[in-house]
Design a protein around this motif. Structure first.
Motif, PDB file in Angstrom:
ATOM      1  N   ILE A  90      37.176  72.544  25.810  1.00  0.00           N
ATOM      2  CA  ILE A  90      37.442  71.352  24.985  1.00  0.00           C
ATOM      3  C   ILE A  90      38.564  70.513  25.611  1.00  0.00           C
ATOM      4  CG2 ILE A  90      38.236  70.575  22.697  1.00  0.00           C
ATOM      5  CD1 ILE A  90      35.270  71.524  22.884  1.00  0.00           C
ATOM      6  N   ALA A  91      39.590  71.190  26.136  1.00  0.00           N
ATOM      7  CA  ALA A  91      40.675  70.453  26.798  1.00  0.00           C
ATOM      8  C   ALA A  91      40.118  69.661  27.982  1.00  0.00           C
ATOM      9  CB  ALA A  91      41.758  71.431  27.263  1.00  0.00           C
ATOM     10  N   SER A  92      39.212  70.276  28.723  1.00  0.00           N
ATOM     11  CA  SER A  92      38.640  69.596  29.876  1.00  0.00           C
ATOM     12  C   SER A  92      37.782  68.403  29.440  1.00  0.00           C
ATOM     13  CB  SER A  92      37.809  70.600  30.698  1.00  0.00           C
ATOM     14  OG  SER A  92      37.133  69.922  31.711  1.00  0.00           O
ATOM     15  N   ILE A  93      37.031  68.574  28.354  1.00  0.00           N
ATOM     16  CA  ILE A  93      36.208  67.453  27.848  1.00  0.00           C
ATOM     17  C   ILE A  93      37.139  66.300  27.446  1.00  0.00           C
ATOM     18  CG2 ILE A  93      34.702  66.707  25.942  1.00  0.00           C
ATOM     19  CD1 ILE A  93      33.354  69.493  26.098  1.00  0.00           C
ATOM     20  N   LYS A  94      38.214  66.646  26.727  1.00  0.00           N
ATOM     21  CA  LYS A  94      39.145  65.593  26.258  1.00  0.00           C
ATOM     22  C   LYS A  94      39.755  64.854  27.439  1.00  0.00           C
ATOM     23  CE  LYS A  94      40.809  67.351  21.824  1.00  0.00           C
ATOM     24  NZ  LYS A  94      41.926  67.982  21.143  1.00  0.00           N
ATOM     25  N   GLU A  95      40.037  65.600  28.523  1.00  0.00           N
ATOM     26  CA  GLU A  95      40.730  64.996  29.652  1.00  0.00           C
ATOM     27  C   GLU A  95      39.789  64.285  30.614  1.00  0.00           C
ATOM     28  OE1 GLU A  95      43.634  67.796  31.161  1.00  0.00           O
ATOM     29  OE2 GLU A  95      43.543  66.757  33.100  1.00  0.00           O
ATOM     30  N   ASN A  96      38.603  64.860  30.813  1.00  0.00           N
ATOM     31  CA  ASN A  96      37.785  64.404  31.944  1.00  0.00           C
ATOM     32  C   ASN A  96      36.499  63.652  31.614  1.00  0.00           C
ATOM     33  OD1 ASN A  96      39.583  65.742  33.810  1.00  0.00           O
ATOM     34  ND2 ASN A  96      38.657  67.675  33.149  1.00  0.00           N
TER      35      ASN A  96
END
Ligand SMILES: Cc1ncc(COP(=O)(O)O)c(C=O)c1O
Length: 407
Positions: free
Chosen positions: A398-404
């Motif tokens: 989820i952190a990666s989706i939010k960032e990337n």
């Protein structure tokens, strides 16, 4: 000269999960050192709870002593387990006789095999999108024509979309076998009492049978949502219910499920009791009973302590579902499900197809999910993320989706 069952040739090429694995492998080969986060397959990841481990050990130990050793058991399942399952229904206010409970090696085999007790010209209706087993097993059994644009001729598809909250209306023509799944894979939608009542009324009026797959019933938290179709008046006259220990107790690899085949079901050419007798005949002919060790594990899962322990695991997965849903919504994606079901169903952004979004999510965020179109044409433009996984992995994804994710 023997010929193959040519119905297999009708099956749409390239099964969903092998295609996902292929694309993921290609991505990893092109991007060495990158770790992908998998939120694709609905496979359990957390270890079996202590009570179940004890139950399984007890099952093993019984086989080590002459006075407790057992060989073949009853094809229908151990009496104690059938009674324990019937008691679970009693908790819902539903009266099921243990002779209506058939223990099996899982909900997938049961949902695939059940069609064999119905006539080969039975017209089937499925939710679109749906768990692929319902359609594919009927294709193999010869109940359909060829596949055209993702739809098999002869099948009545019941569209599930945003307008109907991903649960369909009853068919507007006469069908014979209706597959329903709630909580739903892939959409995460749940059927209300009124919605199920409309299907039961339809089935009784048309002498149709509902195959109700409740493999995810343990994930329902909303008390107004039925966990069993038998909570609906008269459902015992027209419905078969299939459930599993896979998702509620982590038995995906252990293998244990059950079907409830009520004696009250009446169809066009048979009296009450016949459908139950036919399923019994089918199981006695093709199946030699679930593993005795595993059934001891299942009994332990249904004990008070076992249920308490498993509830914690279910809560753990549902916390993942919450994280996924909230994370996706925070970047502006439109999401469904994930509240009474371990699947979050998202609308692909900017009109992307399901597979285009799969590639985008993999390339930009290194997250693997499941394209909605793999569950039927009605899934096109949607995407499924699964809450089965370690929390740390979900958080990273989820952190990666939010960032990337570039929207
Ligand atoms: C709707 C549905 N039914 C049944 C199954 C399979 O259950 P089992 O592991 O008991 O065969 C699954 C597995 O993903 C599922 O999604």
């Amino acid at each position: 000269m023997v010929k193959i069952n040519s119905n297999y040739n009708k099956l749409a090429a390239g099964y969903l999960f092998p295609e996902i694995a292929k694309r993921t492998k290609l991505f990893l080969e092109a991007n060495p050192g990158v770790t992908v986060m998998k939120l694709g397959i609905g496979n359990t990841t957390e270890v079996l709870v202590p009570s179940v481990i004890e139950g399984l050990k007890k099952g093993v130990e019984k086989l080590a002593k002459l006075d407790t050793y057992t060989g073949y058991g009853d094809e229908q399942g151990n009496t104690a387990l059938r009674e324990a399952i019937a008691k679970e229904y009693a908790k819902l206010g539903v009266s099921i006789d243990p002779s209506e409970v058939f223990v099996s090696d899982g909900a997938k085999p049961d949902s695939g095999n059940i069609q064999s007790i119905f006539s080969s010209d039975a017209v089937i209706a499925v939710q679109d999108p749906a768990y692929p087993v319902y359609v594919d097993t009927n294709v193999i059994a010869g109940r359909t024509g060829e596949n055209e644009n993702g739809l098999y001729k002869g099948i009545v598809y019941m569209p599930c979309n945003e307008e109907n909250n991903f649960f369909p209306e009853v068919p507007n023509k006469k069908v014979d076998l209706i597959y329903l799944c709630s909580p739903n894979n892939p959409t995460g939608a749940v059927a209300t009492k009124e919605q199920l009542q409309s299907f039961v009324d339809y089935a009784i009026k048309n002498k149709a049978v509902i195959i109700f797959d409740s493999a995810y019933s343990a994930f329902i938290i909303d008390n107004s949502i039925p966990k069993s179709i038998f909570e609906i008046e008269d459902a015992k006259k027209c419905a078969i219910e299939i459930n599993s220990f896979s998702k509620s107790a982590g038995f995906t690899g252990v293998r244990l499920g059950w079907s409830i085949v009520p004696k009250d079901i009446v169809v066009e050419d048979s009296e009450a009791g016949k459908i139950n007798a036919l399923w019994n005949r089918r199981q006695c002919t093709f199946f030699n009973g679930a593993s005795n060790i595993v059934q001891d594990g299942g009994l332990a899962a249904l004990s008070e302590q076992g249920q308490k322990e498993n509830q914690e695991i279910i809560n753990y997965y549902m916390e993942n579902a919450r994280l996924i849903k909230e994370g996706l919504e925070s970047v502006g994606l439109k999401c469904f499900g994930g509240v009474n079901a371990p699947y979050v169903w998202l609308k692909t952004p900017n009109g992307l197809t399901s597979w285009e979004f799969f590639d985008k999510l993999l390339n930009e965020c290194h997250v693997v999910g499941t394209p909605g179109s793999g569950f039927g044409p009605g899934g096109e433009g949607y995407f499924r993320l699964s809450a089965f996984g370690h929390k740390e992995n979900v958080e990273k994804a989820i952190a990666s989706i939010k960032e990337n994710l570039k929207l």
